[in-house]
Design a protein around this motif. Structure first.
Motif, short mmCIF file in Angstrom:
data_model
loop_
_atom_site.label_atom_id
_atom_site.label_comp_id
_atom_site.label_asym_id
_atom_site.label_seq_id
_atom_site.Cartn_x
_atom_site.Cartn_y
_atom_site.Cartn_z
N GLU A 114 0.82 -1.22 0.00
CA GLU A 114 0.00 0.00 0.00
C GLU A 114 0.85 1.27 0.00
O GLU A 114 0.33 2.38 -0.19
N ARG A 115 2.17 1.12 0.22
CA ARG A 115 3.04 2.30 0.27
C ARG A 115 3.31 2.80 -1.15
O ARG A 115 3.91 2.08 -1.96
N PRO A 116 2.93 4.05 -1.49
CA PRO A 116 3.04 4.54 -2.87
C PRO A 116 4.48 4.70 -3.35
O PRO A 116 4.73 4.67 -4.56
N TRP A 117 5.42 4.87 -2.43
CA TRP A 117 6.81 5.10 -2.82
C TRP A 117 7.55 3.81 -3.15
O TRP A 117 8.65 3.84 -3.71
N ARG A 118 6.94 2.69 -2.80
CA ARG A 118 7.65 1.41 -2.81
C ARG A 118 8.09 0.98 -4.20
O ARG A 118 9.26 0.64 -4.43
N ARG A 119 7.17 0.97 -5.16
CA ARG A 119 7.53 0.48 -6.50
C ARG A 119 8.50 1.41 -7.23
O ARG A 119 9.47 0.94 -7.83
N PRO A 120 8.30 2.75 -7.19
CA PRO A 120 9.33 3.62 -7.80
C PRO A 120 10.70 3.46 -7.14
O PRO A 120 11.73 3.49 -7.82
#
Length: 294
Positions: A114-120
């Motif tokens: 759910e963390r938005p920064w994770r994939r970038p």
């Protein structure tokens, strides 16, 4: 199993993990339309986690195995003092970064989805880890301006190869979207991947040719040399991959637009064939990278 064989196998898994991390990250985060991105992320999540963890384990394993290669075999693989000696070499100074980045990527992969920064963040970490690989091995054996050129060329070769080969698994995994209402987004993503893929293939071929010139100084026609035989085989496999990509892009994609069932089936088969050929290429690279160029 010999130390050299384990080293080659570990290097192969490490390369595959880094290629898939970077290629999948670009495919999902940069090329997939926003409407289909959450679905593509879900499809690629198990693969990305596995690759991030594999990259971390392999980075640590390669340090230990390198200690054995530089020292007295298996006894030095388990010797922390030899690890520290390796970390003090030119190889080790680069590998410190590889180890740190690999741990960060593994922790990032294990963080909540759910963390938005994770994939970038995973994408940037994969790019940095692969960059480290440009400064070890044969490409790092030069000095002066030649070393700078070799590093830049090898970096371009790795990035282009990771885009091409590393993006194929998620392309194959998302093909099921052609049949469940996501067809337009899947085709659009593939078209974007294919458009930039033309550049990636050209860079792989051009940088590979320059690398051959820098390392060997001649074309690999001397088949008495195992290194040159493996290098020539790699070139033939890359040519087959390029042919499969051309058929997919210019023969099968137009059929897919017409919703041809045969086009869908053959597109998937050729994409899978490209993946298999790409894995063979990485296996060869992992092997002849341990040999003296001759």
């Amino acid at each position: 199993m010999s130390l050299a064989s384990v080293y080659i196998a570990t290097r192969f898994v490490h390369f595959v993990a880094l290629y898939v991390l970077l290629g999948t990250g670009i495919y999902v985060e940069c090329l997939t339309p926003r409407a289909a991105r959450a679905w593509s992320r879900a499809r690629s999540e198990p693969m990305l986690r596995a690759c991030a963890l594999a990259a971390c384990v392999c980075a640590a394993g390669l340090l230990c195995l390198e200690a054995g290669q530089m020292g007295n075999g298996w006894s030095d693989v388990r010797d922390p003092s030899t690890w520290l000696e390796v970390l003090g070499t030119a190889y080790g100074r680069v590998w410190r970064w590889q180890l740190g980045l690999s741990v960060a990527a593994a922790l990032c992969a294990l963080a909540g989805t759910e963390r938005p920064w994770r994939r970038p963040a995973l994408l940037w970490l994969a790019a940095a880890m692969l960059a480290c690989m440009a400064f070890v091995g044969h490409a790092a054996s030069h000095t002066g301006e030649r070393a700078v050129l070799a590093g830049i060329v090898q970096l371009a070769h790795l990035y282009a190869g990771a885009y091409w080969l590393g993006g194929l698994p998620i392309l194959w995994l998302t093909l099921e979207g052609l049949h469940d209402g996501r067809r337009a987004d899947v085709v659009r993503t593939h078209m974007r991947y294919s458009t930039f893929g033309h550049v990636a293939v050209a860079v792989v071929i051009a940088s590979g040719a320059i690398n051959i010139g820098l390392v060997l100084g001649t074309w690999p026609w001397h088949w008495a040399s195992l290194y040159q035989r493996l290098l020539s085989l790699k070139m033939m496999l890359v040519a087959l991959m390029a042919m499969a990509a051309i058929v997919n892009r210019y023969v099968l994609v137009p059929r897919m637009r017409r919703e041809s069932a045969a086009g869908f089936i053959w597109f998937g088969r050729l994409a899978l064939a490209e993946i298999v050929l790409g894995l063979l290429v990485l296996a060869l690279v992992s092997w002849f990278a341990t040999l003296e160029p001759a």
